[in-house]
Design an enzyme around this catalytic site. Structure first.
Site, PDB file in Angstrom:
ATOM      1  N   ASP A   1       0.845  -1.192   0.000  1.00 24.96           N
ATOM      2  CA  ASP A   1       0.000   0.000   0.000  1.00 24.96           C
ATOM      3  C   ASP A   1       0.884   1.247   0.000  1.00 24.96           C
ATOM      4  O   ASP A   1       1.871   1.322   0.737  1.00 24.96           O
ATOM      5  CB  ASP A   1      -0.913  -0.025   1.231  1.00 24.96           C
ATOM      6  CG  ASP A   1      -2.058   0.959   1.128  1.00 24.96           C
ATOM      7  OD1 ASP A   1      -3.214   0.515   1.062  1.00 24.96           O
ATOM      8  OD2 ASP A   1      -1.784   2.182   1.120  1.00 24.96           O
TER       9      ASP A   1
ATOM     10  N   ASN B   1     -12.889  -2.989   2.688  1.00 19.79           N
ATOM     11  CA  ASN B   1     -13.831  -1.882   2.805  1.00 19.79           C
ATOM     12  C   ASN B   1     -14.796  -1.961   1.627  1.00 19.79           C
ATOM     13  O   ASN B   1     -14.369  -2.096   0.472  1.00 19.79           O
ATOM     14  CB  ASN B   1     -13.081  -0.545   2.792  1.00 19.79           C
ATOM     15  CG  ASN B   1     -12.187  -0.374   4.011  1.00 19.79           C
ATOM     16  OD1 ASN B   1     -12.551  -0.766   5.114  1.00 19.79           O
ATOM     17  ND2 ASN B   1     -11.002   0.192   3.810  1.00 19.79           N
TER      18      ASN B   1
ATOM     19  N   GLN C   1     -14.004   2.866   1.534  1.00 23.35           N
ATOM     20  CA  GLN C   1     -13.451   2.425   0.252  1.00 23.35           C
ATOM     21  C   GLN C   1     -13.198   3.637  -0.639  1.00 23.35           C
ATOM     22  O   GLN C   1     -14.092   4.482  -0.824  1.00 23.35           O
ATOM     23  CB  GLN C   1     -14.402   1.453  -0.459  1.00 23.35           C
ATOM     24  CG  GLN C   1     -13.782   0.848  -1.716  1.00 23.35           C
ATOM     25  CD  GLN C   1     -14.664  -0.189  -2.406  1.00 23.35           C
ATOM     26  OE1 GLN C   1     -15.820  -0.396  -2.038  1.00 23.35           O
ATOM     27  NE2 GLN C   1     -14.102  -0.840  -3.414  1.00 23.35           N
TER      28      GLN C   1
ATOM     29  N   VAL D   1     -10.877   3.134  -3.571  1.00 19.98           N
ATOM     30  CA  VAL D   1     -10.541   2.593  -4.898  1.00 19.98           C
ATOM     31  C   VAL D   1     -11.550   1.490  -5.195  1.00 19.98           C
ATOM     32  O   VAL D   1     -11.633   0.502  -4.442  1.00 19.98           O
ATOM     33  CB  VAL D   1      -9.096   2.040  -4.929  1.00 19.98           C
ATOM     34  CG1 VAL D   1      -8.793   1.478  -6.319  1.00 19.98           C
ATOM     35  CG2 VAL D   1      -8.091   3.130  -4.567  1.00 19.98           C
TER      36      VAL D   1
ATOM     37  N   HIS E   1     -10.274  -5.159  -3.137  1.00 18.90           N
ATOM     38  CA  HIS E   1      -8.945  -5.419  -2.588  1.00 18.90           C
ATOM     39  C   HIS E   1      -9.052  -5.852  -1.136  1.00 18.90           C
ATOM     40  O   HIS E   1      -9.910  -5.375  -0.396  1.00 18.90           O
ATOM     41  CB  HIS E   1      -8.019  -4.208  -2.721  1.00 18.90           C
ATOM     42  CG  HIS E   1      -8.616  -2.909  -2.257  1.00 18.90           C
ATOM     43  ND1 HIS E   1      -9.535  -2.206  -3.007  1.00 18.90           N
ATOM     44  CD2 HIS E   1      -8.427  -2.189  -1.129  1.00 18.90           C
ATOM     45  CE1 HIS E   1      -9.882  -1.111  -2.354  1.00 18.90           C
ATOM     46  NE2 HIS E   1      -9.223  -1.081  -1.201  1.00 18.90           N
TER      47      HIS E   1
ATOM     48  N   HIS F   1      -6.987  -5.776   2.268  1.00 23.80           N
ATOM     49  CA  HIS F   1      -5.845  -5.205   2.981  1.00 23.80           C
ATOM     50  C   HIS F   1      -5.272  -6.281   3.903  1.00 23.80           C
ATOM     51  O   HIS F   1      -6.016  -6.917   4.671  1.00 23.80           O
ATOM     52  CB  HIS F   1      -6.276  -4.043   3.880  1.00 23.80           C
ATOM     53  CG  HIS F   1      -6.828  -2.837   3.167  1.00 23.80           C
ATOM     54  ND1 HIS F   1      -6.097  -1.694   2.968  1.00 23.80           N
ATOM     55  CD2 HIS F   1      -8.048  -2.586   2.629  1.00 23.80           C
ATOM     56  CE1 HIS F   1      -6.845  -0.790   2.351  1.00 23.80           C
ATOM     57  NE2 HIS F   1      -8.041  -1.314   2.136  1.00 23.80           N
TER      58      HIS F   1
HETATM   59  P1  DGP Z   1      -9.577   1.541   0.395  1.00 24.38           P
HETATM   60  O1  DGP Z   1      -9.631   2.779   1.246  1.00 24.38           O
HETATM   61  O2  DGP Z   1     -10.050   0.309   1.115  1.00 24.38           O
HETATM   62  O3  DGP Z   1     -10.239   1.732  -0.960  1.00 24.38           O
HETATM   63  O4  DGP Z   1      -8.034   1.309   0.128  1.00 24.38           O
HETATM   64  C1  DGP Z   1      -7.343   1.830  -0.957  1.00 24.38           C
HETATM   65  C2  DGP Z   1      -5.884   1.764  -0.623  1.00 24.38           C
HETATM   66  O5  DGP Z   1      -5.168   1.904  -1.831  1.00 24.38           O
HETATM   67  C3  DGP Z   1      -5.389   2.871   0.296  1.00 24.38           C
HETATM   68  O6  DGP Z   1      -4.921   2.275   1.510  1.00 24.38           O
HETATM   69  C4  DGP Z   1      -4.248   3.530  -0.451  1.00 24.38           C
HETATM   70  C5  DGP Z   1      -3.961   2.574  -1.573  1.00 24.38           C
HETATM   71  N1  DGP Z   1      -3.556   3.194  -2.820  1.00 24.38           N
HETATM   72  C6  DGP Z   1      -4.203   4.185  -3.481  1.00 24.38           C
HETATM   73  N2  DGP Z   1      -3.548   4.500  -4.607  1.00 24.38           N
HETATM   74  C7  DGP Z   1      -2.468   3.689  -4.658  1.00 24.38           C
HETATM   75  C8  DGP Z   1      -1.390   3.547  -5.590  1.00 24.38           C
HETATM   76  O7  DGP Z   1      -1.298   4.218  -6.622  1.00 24.38           O
HETATM   77  N3  DGP Z   1      -0.459   2.594  -5.300  1.00 24.38           N
HETATM   78  C9  DGP Z   1      -0.531   1.817  -4.175  1.00 24.38           C
HETATM   79  N4  DGP Z   1       0.439   0.927  -4.002  1.00 24.38           N
HETATM   80  N5  DGP Z   1      -1.529   1.925  -3.279  1.00 24.38           N
HETATM   81  C10 DGP Z   1      -2.474   2.851  -3.522  1.00 24.38           C
END
Ligand code: DGP
Length: 111
Positions: A29, A84, A91, A93, A97, A99
């Site tokens: 992350d 999420n 959430q 994205v 996914h 975590h």
């Molecule tokens: P959520 O809030 O459950 O949708 O988690 C999305 C997660 O994705 C958040 O913890 C940050 C991560 N994230 C967002 N953009 C990027 C990215 O470009 N690269 C990586 N490695 N993680 C990302």
């Protein structure tokens, strides 16, 4: 428009990948909530867990299996898996996914 995770899957955006196979990808992350914070995502575009369909059961199970493998690979024994679902649950994205969070004590209940 493609999600950021679809762009990672397509190689358009770099990621620190720790595991991959035909069905999923796991990478660190970008904004870690703990010393170890890895995201396990399916290659199939599923927006959120409640958008999964009949026929996705094996894939959903595989994500958990890989989450466990990755946690072990990272040397974690105690860890938390979080999915999420929806903006009100945090959430951000909209590509499913899991975590994998560990490397410190984790409070319960989560916020
Ligand atoms: P959520 O809030 O459950 O949708 O988690 C999305 C997660 O994705 C958040 O913890 C940050 C991560 N994230 C967002 N953009 C990027 C990215 O470009 N690269 C990586 N490695 N993680 C990302």
């Amino acid at each position: 428009m493609a999600t950021i995770f679809k762009r990672i899957l397509d190689g358009e955006i770099p990621a620190d990948v720790v595991y991959e196979d035909d069905d999923c990808l796991a990478f660190r992350d970008i904004n870690p909530a703990a010393p170890t914070h890895i995201l396990v995502i399916p290659r199939k575009e599923i927006a959120r867990v409640d958008a999964a369909e009949d026929g996705d059961e094996a894939l959903l199970g595989h994500l958990l299996r890989v989450a466990g493998l990755v946690a072990r690979q990272e040397g974690l024994s105690g860890f938390r898996l979080v999915i999420n679902n929806g903006a009100s649950a945090g959430q951000t994205v909209f590509h499913l996914h899991v975590h994998v969070i560990g490397g410190r004590s984790l409070a319960w209940p989560p916020g």
